[in-house]
Design a protein around this motif. Structure first.
Motif, PDB file in Angstrom:
ATOM      1  N   PRO A  94       0.808  -1.234   0.000  1.00  0.00           N
ATOM      2  CA  PRO A  94       0.000   0.000   0.000  1.00  0.00           C
ATOM      3  C   PRO A  94       0.838   1.280   0.000  1.00  0.00           C
ATOM      4  O   PRO A  94       0.352   2.321  -0.411  1.00  0.00           O
ATOM      5  CB  PRO A  94      -0.828  -0.110   1.295  1.00  0.00           C
ATOM      6  CG  PRO A  94      -0.857  -1.557   1.611  1.00  0.00           C
ATOM      7  CD  PRO A  94       0.456  -2.108   1.141  1.00  0.00           C
ATOM      8  N   ASP A  95       2.086   1.223   0.471  1.00  0.00           N
ATOM      9  CA  ASP A  95       2.925   2.421   0.484  1.00  0.00           C
ATOM     10  C   ASP A  95       3.747   2.544  -0.791  1.00  0.00           C
ATOM     11  O   ASP A  95       4.827   3.138  -0.801  1.00  0.00           O
ATOM     12  CB  ASP A  95       3.839   2.442   1.714  1.00  0.00           C
ATOM     13  CG  ASP A  95       4.802   1.262   1.750  1.00  0.00           C
ATOM     14  OD1 ASP A  95       4.716   0.388   0.852  1.00  0.00           O
ATOM     15  OD2 ASP A  95       5.639   1.198   2.673  1.00  0.00           O
ATOM     16  N   VAL A  96       3.213   2.028  -1.893  1.00  0.00           N
ATOM     17  CA  VAL A  96       3.882   2.122  -3.183  1.00  0.00           C
ATOM     18  C   VAL A  96       4.169   3.583  -3.500  1.00  0.00           C
ATOM     19  O   VAL A  96       3.383   4.471  -3.182  1.00  0.00           O
ATOM     20  CB  VAL A  96       3.002   1.471  -4.277  1.00  0.00           C
ATOM     21  CG1 VAL A  96       1.663   2.181  -4.379  1.00  0.00           C
ATOM     22  CG2 VAL A  96       3.700   1.494  -5.623  1.00  0.00           C
ATOM     23  N   SER A  97       5.294   3.842  -4.120  1.00  0.00           N
ATOM     24  CA  SER A  97       5.720   5.221  -4.368  1.00  0.00           C
ATOM     25  C   SER A  97       4.918   5.862  -5.492  1.00  0.00           C
ATOM     26  O   SER A  97       4.332   5.176  -6.336  1.00  0.00           O
ATOM     27  CB  SER A  97       7.205   5.264  -4.728  1.00  0.00           C
ATOM     28  OG  SER A  97       7.415   4.680  -6.000  1.00  0.00           O
ATOM     29  N   GLU A  98       4.910   7.193  -5.506  1.00  0.00           N
ATOM     30  CA  GLU A  98       4.237   7.922  -6.578  1.00  0.00           C
ATOM     31  C   GLU A  98       4.922   7.650  -7.917  1.00  0.00           C
ATOM     32  O   GLU A  98       4.258   7.614  -8.969  1.00  0.00           O
ATOM     33  CB  GLU A  98       4.251   9.425  -6.274  1.00  0.00           C
ATOM     34  CG  GLU A  98       3.546  10.281  -7.312  1.00  0.00           C
ATOM     35  CD  GLU A  98       2.090   9.922  -7.513  1.00  0.00           C
ATOM     36  OE1 GLU A  98       1.587  10.131  -8.639  1.00  0.00           O
ATOM     37  OE2 GLU A  98       1.452   9.428  -6.557  1.00  0.00           O
ATOM     38  N   ARG A  99       6.215   7.433  -7.886  1.00  0.00           N
ATOM     39  CA  ARG A  99       6.925   7.108  -9.124  1.00  0.00           C
ATOM     40  C   ARG A  99       6.404   5.807  -9.715  1.00  0.00           C
ATOM     41  O   ARG A  99       6.215   5.692 -10.934  1.00  0.00           O
ATOM     42  CB  ARG A  99       8.424   7.005  -8.842  1.00  0.00           C
ATOM     43  CG  ARG A  99       9.258   6.665 -10.071  1.00  0.00           C
ATOM     44  CD  ARG A  99      10.741   6.679  -9.749  1.00  0.00           C
ATOM     45  NE  ARG A  99      11.198   7.996  -9.348  1.00  0.00           N
ATOM     46  CZ  ARG A  99      12.439   8.278  -8.990  1.00  0.00           C
ATOM     47  NH1 ARG A  99      13.359   7.317  -8.985  1.00  0.00           N
ATOM     48  NH2 ARG A  99      12.781   9.507  -8.638  1.00  0.00           N
ATOM     49  N   GLU A 100       6.143   4.823  -8.859  1.00  0.00           N
ATOM     50  CA  GLU A 100       5.607   3.558  -9.336  1.00  0.00           C
ATOM     51  C   GLU A 100       4.189   3.732  -9.875  1.00  0.00           C
ATOM     52  O   GLU A 100       3.812   3.120 -10.877  1.00  0.00           O
ATOM     53  CB  GLU A 100       5.616   2.523  -8.198  1.00  0.00           C
ATOM     54  CG  GLU A 100       5.054   1.170  -8.569  1.00  0.00           C
ATOM     55  CD  GLU A 100       5.899   0.429  -9.603  1.00  0.00           C
ATOM     56  OE1 GLU A 100       5.370  -0.513 -10.225  1.00  0.00           O
ATOM     57  OE2 GLU A 100       7.089   0.785  -9.778  1.00  0.00           O
ATOM     58  N   ILE A 101       3.395   4.592  -9.215  1.00  0.00           N
ATOM     59  CA  ILE A 101       2.037   4.873  -9.697  1.00  0.00           C
ATOM     60  C   ILE A 101       2.097   5.446 -11.116  1.00  0.00           C
ATOM     61  O   ILE A 101       1.324   5.067 -11.999  1.00  0.00           O
ATOM     62  CB  ILE A 101       1.335   5.866  -8.752  1.00  0.00           C
ATOM     63  CG1 ILE A 101       1.074   5.218  -7.382  1.00  0.00           C
ATOM     64  CG2 ILE A 101       0.028   6.371  -9.362  1.00  0.00           C
ATOM     65  CD1 ILE A 101      -0.009   4.196  -7.359  1.00  0.00           C
TER      66      ILE A 101
END
Length: 831
Positions: free
Chosen positions: A256-263
């Motif tokens: 759930p704490d995936v980075s904005e870069r990954e998004i």
């Protein structure tokens, strides 16, 4: 602070005895007088004084006028007060303020008489695009908080125009935090046309005697079990949605704490699927939209308060109920685990533990340590207002927020902001709770404690906030972090970037020569100074047409300028090849040439400009189109004059018969998916006033950007062309749209010798048009179907009272549309 006789300042135009002599300020001013210069100086040490010294000397030596740009209205007002007090030989009425609160026509008059103009950049940008002002006689231009000169910010356009138009330009950029690294600083300098870099830090002896140590403490708080349960429940849903996306092959992350870069990476992969017409792309994009909303909800609950989370989810619930709601909205609010989290939030009757810790820290500062003032910064206006209520029972507390209204919250006017700061300086209250509006440059009084309710993720903003303390005495900064939340990630990022920036600034003096060398090697910068004017009016305008800048897309990436005018390399001619073509003139019929509506900002309403003159062509631009880069791009092109008005009809007027409605692909598709359905009404108004209405659809992937059936798109295009007589043209981006508008305007005004005429207000609809409008306003019904229904039933009343079976007898009406009509017309009103 008043000066002593020994410290008397020998400088032209300054009020005697007002300024304290600080040698570093005079050193910086002397350097800035020699060339276009970036001045880096820690917050609170008088960057504005440096700019004042340069302005005073330039007015004395060269004359002309000075322009000082600052990013916020409160900062503009503060600078104006300082300049009026400090410039003894410039009358107060010749030091004027330009903000959105001053009408455009009045600004044009004030500009001509002013010697010093202090303004927000957006207003000056608008006035330049609208040709209300000229920078020819501006001999000093200051860009305050110049680190903002990135991307598409107004500073960049103004700087380009200044270097092109001014007879004797001199630029001073000022910032305590010009960039996170050398590359960012170079970019700011290039954007502003700056050649030299001057840096002073606390390590310099002249500066050190005016600064004091600031301590920074980081206070960690634990989340209560209920808050963790709410957060964890939502995180489960995020993990599940990411797992589904993983199955689509667009990511291997499920945390759930995936980075904005990954998004952003996932979004790009989904776009590729959509471009290949794979349904998985649309499905995945909907899931990703839900993930984004859920991540925002988590941020609210774990870093702000449960109440902020509850308000956010209530807004999402309302959005899901609206017509045209996205599947992501509907899926999220109906998800059982999300609904359970909302139920827990509604039962929770406590605030975030940060509230109590904030109150305790303020009590220690003001009570035990005999402090006088505290500033609390928070990212959320909701949190700011809740903090004011919470702290108000213990300390005298006021809020300081921006001017715009938000849902459930009124902004503060410029007068209210100024009064609040004046009262804070006077000690009339102890605690100022502020959003980011007070971060940059404002002359906020020395405070004993700066408290961050949450860490900010950028070093620049962190440095700006900390600069509110430690000027006259030792200062203190405390940052609150909720343990095991995104607060921690933001904190470490800001701390890492801030240390890098501080090291960069300390080392900047050593490498300033290298940076200056790189700046001087940039051909575009030297061209500002070396370029010979091709005009006869002495303005120094460039003899080359503007290329059009890059335009930010929805995902924040830059689009490169269009190559449409160069041809596409396969033998197809570009737009310029058609500029001189012959066109058969068709009788226009009767055109209403009534003057423009009363809401226009221009004093030239209704004036018809003669075309085909030596002045080139004119384009009239609607004020609301300034959100795009098109008007700015056109205003920089040789032979084009842009004029701003609040148009009642159209977005761009190119002649007495051509008006243009511009829609992005997303805007156009909104008309087909239950969103804004006003396009057909707008084009109808265009057709009533102009013989040649044009609809420009801008952007890529018209048939793949949304899950809209191609037949629906074809139907809308056919309606615009057949029912309204509009020409439909496609462009790839804003730069290509500007190219197209230029070509059409040149053909109309130079080749066909037509005039520019802004036609009048929207005409009242005929009875037939009103009837069509009433029926078409029902969800799922457009103008074509409305006409079909009225032709079948004969009246609005008959349509509204027909049953579903009868409704489906009309051409183009299916069962779903008939059901929707009966639902809207037959359901009880729930007011």
């Amino acid at each position: 602070m008043a000066t002593t006789e020994a410290d008397a300042i020998d400088w032209p135009f300054l009020t005697e005895g007002l300024l304290e002599r600080r040698e570093y300020q005079f050193q910086l001013a002397e350097a800035a007088l020699g060339d276009h210069t970036l001045v880096c100086l820690p917050t609170g040490l008088g960057k504005t004084t440096v700019s004042l010294l340069v302005t005073a000397q330039r007015l004395h030596d060269v004359g002309g006028k000075s322009l000082l740009l600052a990013p916020t209205k409160p900062l503009v007002s503060q600078h104006a007060d300082f300049y009026r007090e400090a410039l003894d030989e410039v009358p107060n009425d010749e030091i004027v303020v330009f903000t959105g609160e001053v009408r455009p026509a009045k600004r044009a008059d004030l500009w001509d008489e002013a010697r010093v103009v202090i303004a927000t950049p957006q207003v000056v940008e608008n006035d330049l695009v609208g040709n209300r002002i000229s920078l020819a006689r501006v001999t000093h231009c200051t860009f305050d908080e110049c680190h903002r000169a990135t991307g598409d910010y107004a500073y960049n356009y103004i700087a380009e125009r200044y270097h092109e138009d001014a007879e004797e330009p001199l630029v001073t950029g000022m910032s305590a935090s010009p960039g996170d690294d050398e590359e960012a600083i170079l970019q700011v300098c290039e954007n502003l046309g700056i050649h030299e870099v001057e840096v002073m830090t606390e390590a310099d002896a002249d500066v050190a005697e005016h600064t004091h140590e600031t301590t920074v403490d980081w206070e960690r708080v634990e989340l209560p079990e209920t808050v963790e349960d709410i957060r964890d429940g939502i995180n489960e849903v995020i993990r599940e949605r990411l797992t589904q996306l993983k199955k689509l092959g667009v990511t291997n992350k499920t945390s759930p704490d995936v980075s904005e870069r990954e998004i952003q990476k996932i979004q790009g992969q989904l776009r590729d699927l959509m471009n290949n017409d794979q349904s998985e792309g649309y499905e995945g994009m909907s899931m990703l939209a839900e993930v984004r909303k859920l991540r925002t909800a988590v941020t609210y609950v774990e870093t702000q308060s449960v109440e902020s989370f509850r308000r956010y989810m209530e807004r999402q619930k309302e959005a899901a109920r609206s017509s045209g709601a996205s599947k992501a909205d509907q899926r999220m609010v109906s998800e059982p685990r999300v609904r359970e989290a909302v139920r827990k939030a509604e039962k929770y009757d406590d605030l975030h533990p940060k509230f109590r810790r904030t109150r305790m820290l303020i009590a220690e500062t003001l009570g035990i340590n005999d402090g006088e003032r505290v500033i609390v910064f928070t990212e959320s206006r909701d949190t700011a207002e809740t903090l004011v209520d919470f702290l108000g029972g213990h300390f005298t507390t006021e809020k300081f927020v921006g001017q715009s209204d938000t849902e459930g919250s009124e902004g503060m006017t410029q007068t209210q902001q100024q009064e609040t700061l004046d009262q804070f300086r006077a000690g009339e209250f102890e605690v100022l709770v502020s959003t980011s509006v007070a971060e940059e440059g404002l002359d906020v009084p020395e405070v004993d404690l700066v408290l961050f309710y949450e860490p900010v993720p950028t070093a620049i903003r962190s440095i700006q906030r900390k600069g509110r303390t430690g000027r006259q005495t030792e200062g203190a900064v405390t940052v609150l972090l909720a343990e095991d939340t995104r607060d921690e990630a933001y904190f470490w990022k800001a701390r890492r970037d801030e240390k890098r920036m501080e090291n960069q600034l300390r080392g900047l003096k050593d490498v300033a020569g290298e940076i200056e060398g790189e700046l001087h090697d940039q051909p575009g910068l030297d061209a500002y100074d070396d370029e010979e004017s091709a005009s006869d009016d002495g303005t120094g305008a460039s003899d080359t047409a503007g290329d059009g800048g890059s335009a930010p897309t929805a995902d924040g990436k830059d689009e490169s300028a269009s190559d449409a005018d160069q041809g596409n390399g396969d033998g197809q001619a570009g737009l310029d090849a058609f500029a001189g073509g012959d066109a058969e003139t068709v009788d226009d019929g009767d055109i209403d040439d009534s003057p423009n509506g009363p809401n226009s900002d221009s004093e030239e309403d209704g004036v018809v400009a003669e075309a085909g003159t030596d002045d080139g062509v004119e384009l009239v631009v609607d004020q609301r189109e300034l959100d795009s880069t098109i008007a700015r791009d056109l205003s920089k092109r040789e032979g084009i004059e842009t004029r701003l008005e609040t148009l009642e009809v159209g977005d761009y007027v190119l002649s007495d018969r051509v008006v243009v409605e511009r829609k992005t692909v997303a805007d156009f598709l909104d008309t087909l998916t239950g969103g804004d359905r006003s396009l057909f009404e707008q084009v109808g108004d265009d057709a009533r006033h102009y013989a040649r209405p044009v609809v420009v659809i801008e952007g890529e992937d018209l048939y793949g950007q949304r899950n809209v059936h191609p037949k629906a798109i074809h139907g809308a295009l056919a309606s615009l062309a057949v029912d309204f007589g509009a020409s439909i043209l496609r462009t790839s981006d804003q730069s290509e749209t500007a190219d197209l508008l230029e070509v059409i305007a040149e053909r109309e005004q130079e080749e066909d010798d037509r005039e520019v005429s802004v036609h009048g207000e929207k005409q009242s609809k005929t009875l037939t048009e009103q009837q069509e409008y009433v029926v078409a306003s029902i969800a799922e019904v457009g103008p074509v179907t409305a006409r079909s229904l009225l032709e079948a039933f004969g009246s609005v009343e008959a349509v509204m009272t027909a049953d579903e079976d009868d409704l489906t007898e009309a051409d183009g009406v299916g069962a779903v549309t008939a059901e929707r009509i009966r639902e809207v017309t037959g359901s009880s009103y729930q007011g």
